[in-house]
Design an enzyme around this catalytic site. Sequence first.
Site, PDB file in Angstrom:
ATOM      1  N   LYS A  22      -5.045  -9.988 -16.958  1.00 29.73           N
ATOM      2  CA  LYS A  22      -5.794  -8.947 -17.447  1.00 29.73           C
ATOM      3  C   LYS A  22      -5.197  -7.715 -17.599  1.00 29.73           C
ATOM      4  CE  LYS A  22      -8.544  -6.267 -14.603  1.00 29.73           C
ATOM      5  NZ  LYS A  22      -8.552  -4.956 -14.859  1.00 29.73           N
ATOM      6  N   ASN A  23      -4.331  -7.310 -16.388  1.00 28.03           N
ATOM      7  CA  ASN A  23      -3.779  -5.865 -16.631  1.00 28.03           C
ATOM      8  C   ASN A  23      -2.654  -5.954 -17.559  1.00 28.03           C
ATOM      9  OD1 ASN A  23      -5.934  -5.027 -14.905  1.00 28.03           O
ATOM     10  ND2 ASN A  23      -4.623  -5.099 -13.093  1.00 28.03           N
ATOM     11  N   CYS A 117     -13.633   0.405 -12.015  1.00 24.39           N
ATOM     12  CA  CYS A 117     -14.035   0.310 -10.633  1.00 24.39           C
ATOM     13  C   CYS A 117     -13.925   1.481  -9.771  1.00 24.39           C
ATOM     14  CB  CYS A 117     -13.203  -0.669  -9.823  1.00 24.39           C
ATOM     15  SG  CYS A 117     -12.972  -2.324 -10.625  1.00 24.39           S
ATOM     16  N   ARG A 122      -9.850   9.127  -9.055  1.00 25.31           N
ATOM     17  CA  ARG A 122      -8.904   8.298 -10.043  1.00 25.31           C
ATOM     18  C   ARG A 122      -8.490   9.335 -10.933  1.00 25.31           C
ATOM     19  NH1 ARG A 122     -10.244   2.159 -11.287  1.00 25.31           N
ATOM     20  NH2 ARG A 122      -8.277   2.207 -11.926  1.00 25.31           N
ATOM     21  N   ASP A 305      -4.895  -5.072  -5.513  1.00 24.96           N
ATOM     22  CA  ASP A 305      -5.941  -5.870  -6.196  1.00 24.96           C
ATOM     23  C   ASP A 305      -6.100  -7.165  -5.407  1.00 24.96           C
ATOM     24  OD1 ASP A 305      -6.125  -3.649  -7.764  1.00 24.96           O
ATOM     25  OD2 ASP A 305      -4.933  -4.694  -9.471  1.00 24.96           O
ATOM     26  N   ARG A 397     -15.470  -9.131 -15.718  1.00 23.99           N
ATOM     27  CA  ARG A 397     -14.411  -8.243 -16.217  1.00 23.99           C
ATOM     28  C   ARG A 397     -12.862  -8.913 -16.110  1.00 23.99           C
ATOM     29  NH1 ARG A 397     -14.042  -3.160 -13.614  1.00 23.99           N
ATOM     30  NH2 ARG A 397     -12.139  -3.304 -14.836  1.00 23.99           N
TER      31      ARG A 397
HETATM   32  C1  EPZ Z   1      -4.122  -0.025 -12.376  1.00 27.54           C
HETATM   33  O1  EPZ Z   1      -4.792   0.911 -12.081  1.00 27.54           O
HETATM   34  C2  EPZ Z   1      -4.717  -1.303 -12.238  1.00 27.54           C
HETATM   35  N1  EPZ Z   1      -5.540  -1.143 -13.475  1.00 27.54           N
HETATM   36  C3  EPZ Z   1      -5.697  -1.534 -11.154  1.00 27.54           C
HETATM   37  O2  EPZ Z   1      -6.073  -2.933 -11.058  1.00 27.54           O
HETATM   38  C4  EPZ Z   1      -4.642  -1.388  -9.794  1.00 27.54           C
HETATM   39  O3  EPZ Z   1      -5.534  -1.382  -8.630  1.00 27.54           O
HETATM   40  C5  EPZ Z   1      -3.941  -0.295  -9.931  1.00 27.54           C
HETATM   41  O4  EPZ Z   1      -3.061  -0.170 -11.204  1.00 27.54           O
HETATM   42  C6  EPZ Z   1      -2.684  -0.382  -8.769  1.00 27.54           C
HETATM   43  O5  EPZ Z   1      -1.947  -1.481  -8.694  1.00 27.54           O
HETATM   44  C7  EPZ Z   1      -5.013  -1.713 -14.874  1.00 27.54           C
HETATM   45  O6  EPZ Z   1      -3.912  -1.940 -14.798  1.00 27.54           O
HETATM   46  C8  EPZ Z   1      -6.061  -1.700 -15.863  1.00 27.54           C
HETATM   47  P1  EPZ Z   1      -2.352   3.706 -10.882  1.00 27.54           P
HETATM   48  P2  EPZ Z   1      -4.359   2.314 -12.512  1.00 27.54           P
HETATM   49  O7  EPZ Z   1      -2.300   4.721 -11.803  1.00 27.54           O
HETATM   50  O8  EPZ Z   1      -3.395   2.255 -13.428  1.00 27.54           O
HETATM   51  C9  EPZ Z   1      -2.887   7.854  -8.165  1.00 27.54           C
HETATM   52  C10 EPZ Z   1      -8.019  -4.541 -10.941  1.00 27.54           C
HETATM   53  O9  EPZ Z   1      -8.644  -4.881  -9.996  1.00 27.54           O
HETATM   54  N2  EPZ Z   1      -2.967   8.537  -9.517  1.00 27.54           N
HETATM   55  O10 EPZ Z   1      -1.286   2.772 -10.452  1.00 27.54           O
HETATM   56  O11 EPZ Z   1      -5.488   3.385 -12.689  1.00 27.54           O
HETATM   57  C11 EPZ Z   1      -4.052   7.014  -7.963  1.00 27.54           C
HETATM   58  O12 EPZ Z   1      -5.341   7.765  -7.592  1.00 27.54           O
HETATM   59  C12 EPZ Z   1      -7.875  -3.296 -10.996  1.00 27.54           C
HETATM   60  O13 EPZ Z   1      -7.318  -5.293 -11.695  1.00 27.54           O
HETATM   61  C13 EPZ Z   1      -2.563   9.875  -9.561  1.00 27.54           C
HETATM   62  O14 EPZ Z   1      -2.777  10.400  -8.468  1.00 27.54           O
HETATM   63  O15 EPZ Z   1      -3.439   2.714 -11.136  1.00 27.54           O
HETATM   64  C14 EPZ Z   1      -3.747   5.946  -7.069  1.00 27.54           C
HETATM   65  O16 EPZ Z   1      -3.939   6.275  -5.948  1.00 27.54           O
HETATM   66  C15 EPZ Z   1      -8.478  -2.050 -10.418  1.00 27.54           C
HETATM   67  N3  EPZ Z   1      -2.439  10.371 -10.586  1.00 27.54           N
HETATM   68  C16 EPZ Z   1      -2.275   5.520  -7.285  1.00 27.54           C
HETATM   69  O17 EPZ Z   1      -1.962   6.806  -8.025  1.00 27.54           O
HETATM   70  C17 EPZ Z   1      -2.479   9.742 -11.917  1.00 27.54           C
HETATM   71  O18 EPZ Z   1      -2.328  10.244 -13.053  1.00 27.54           O
HETATM   72  C18 EPZ Z   1      -2.166   4.373  -8.198  1.00 27.54           C
HETATM   73  O19 EPZ Z   1      -2.840   4.292  -9.418  1.00 27.54           O
HETATM   74  C19 EPZ Z   1      -2.673   8.455 -11.977  1.00 27.54           C
HETATM   75  C20 EPZ Z   1      -2.796   7.656 -10.511  1.00 27.54           C
END
Ligand code: EPZ
Length: 418
Positions: A22-23, A117, A122, A305, A397
Amino acid sequence: MDKLVINGGKPLKGEVTISGAKNAVVAIIPAVLLVKGKCRIENVPDISDVDSILKMIAYLGAKVDKPDCNTVEIDCTNLNTHIVDKELAAKMRASYYLMGALAGRFRKAAVPLPGGCNFGLRPIDQHLKGFNSLGCITECDDVYVNIDAGNLRGGNVFFDVVSVGATINVMLAAVLAPGKTVMENAAKEPHVVDLANFLNSMGANIKGAGTDIIKIEGVSSLSGGTYSIIPDQIEAGTYMSAVLATGGDAIIKNVIPKHLDAITAKFMEMGAVVEEFDDSVRVAVEAPLKPINVKTLPYPGFPTDLQPQIVVLLTTVSGQSTVTEGVWDSRFQYIAELTKLGADIDVQGKRAVVNGGALLSPGEVEATDLRAGASMVIAGLLAKGTTKISQLRHIDRGYEHIVDKLRGLGADIERIDE
Ligand code: EPZ
């Protein structure tokens, strides 16, 4: 309202085949906006997030065809607009990948703030910082992120946190930006590498994906081709958790075992049998499992995840385990649902202490988000009796044909409209 009805208490046995990730696919479909020509994408999971992202790019003018449920053909030679529909975007987090892709394609983008989610805050500050380093001007109002990429060019980006989304978004924006982009402290997840492989196979010049420094030389255009999505390591880990939680023995097919290293290491530490083959793994319980401590981390750490799924598994293990969430601020909301089934779990900030060993009872629970939904399904499979799960839109999803796949492993599960 649709519900899953599970008569649990039976060990899962047999084989299950894992779908495309998916991702990865939710990043690769937006990437097609950068390609003038036809892209055929194979091993696409048949899930609602794919339907949502396809609707979003069709709204922009892409020609989308689905010759079968796991293949999409997309032609983005002619697009009409850089403005993404608000309602469509609200359905999923990955709509934010349209920012990088549209900035690269049109040199401007208007993308609604993303849904997805709910894990507490976020933020997208790292995405915006990355775009700014590439010469873009970004502006957010209550609904839209507007990007003026008239001066888009390569640049250096050092991420303050490791972010999958920001790494992917900057990669999308940089591919057609003149000059060299260097991203440091980049995310190393397999779906980041899959996107880079897709873009390179269409003519991009990206090096270092899978390490924390990614270098991109901008190219003037990308051309079409065929690409197959990698297997979903989170879906694989979910089925592995379900097999172990029910005391079963099964082969998980169509996986890349290397992507599962952190997961198999934890299952082996628990005393489970994990046998790796070229593109499959066997998992089984042959002796009582032991409690463990787990902390979720960016790849190659244990994936966040899979945190809800391993928590349910640990409720079956006698003794005390701890699970620490190292990625998201708030990803334990689902534990209230597990408590309804008798789970003894104490949440202390970002740490859940699981007092395992007492079998969960059946009951009625909700899927509060995608992976939480998967953990409710595992709870239903292991609890003896009938468990009903609602809010299936979350599970839809990200899990292709989950009822059929679990039935193939011997589960008594059906989807009803109640
Ligand atoms: C991706 O989300 C995945 N989604 C999520 O999968 C997954 O939980 C996550 O990566 C972590 O592996 C998709 O790929 C569509 P991040 P993403 O940016 O990209 C902080 C699932 O269940 N952060 O890596 O949104 C954030 O708050 C889902 O399949 C900032 O501070 O996650 C978090 O603590 C849900 N500023 C950490 O980084 C930013 O600009 C990691 O978030 C961006 C993120």
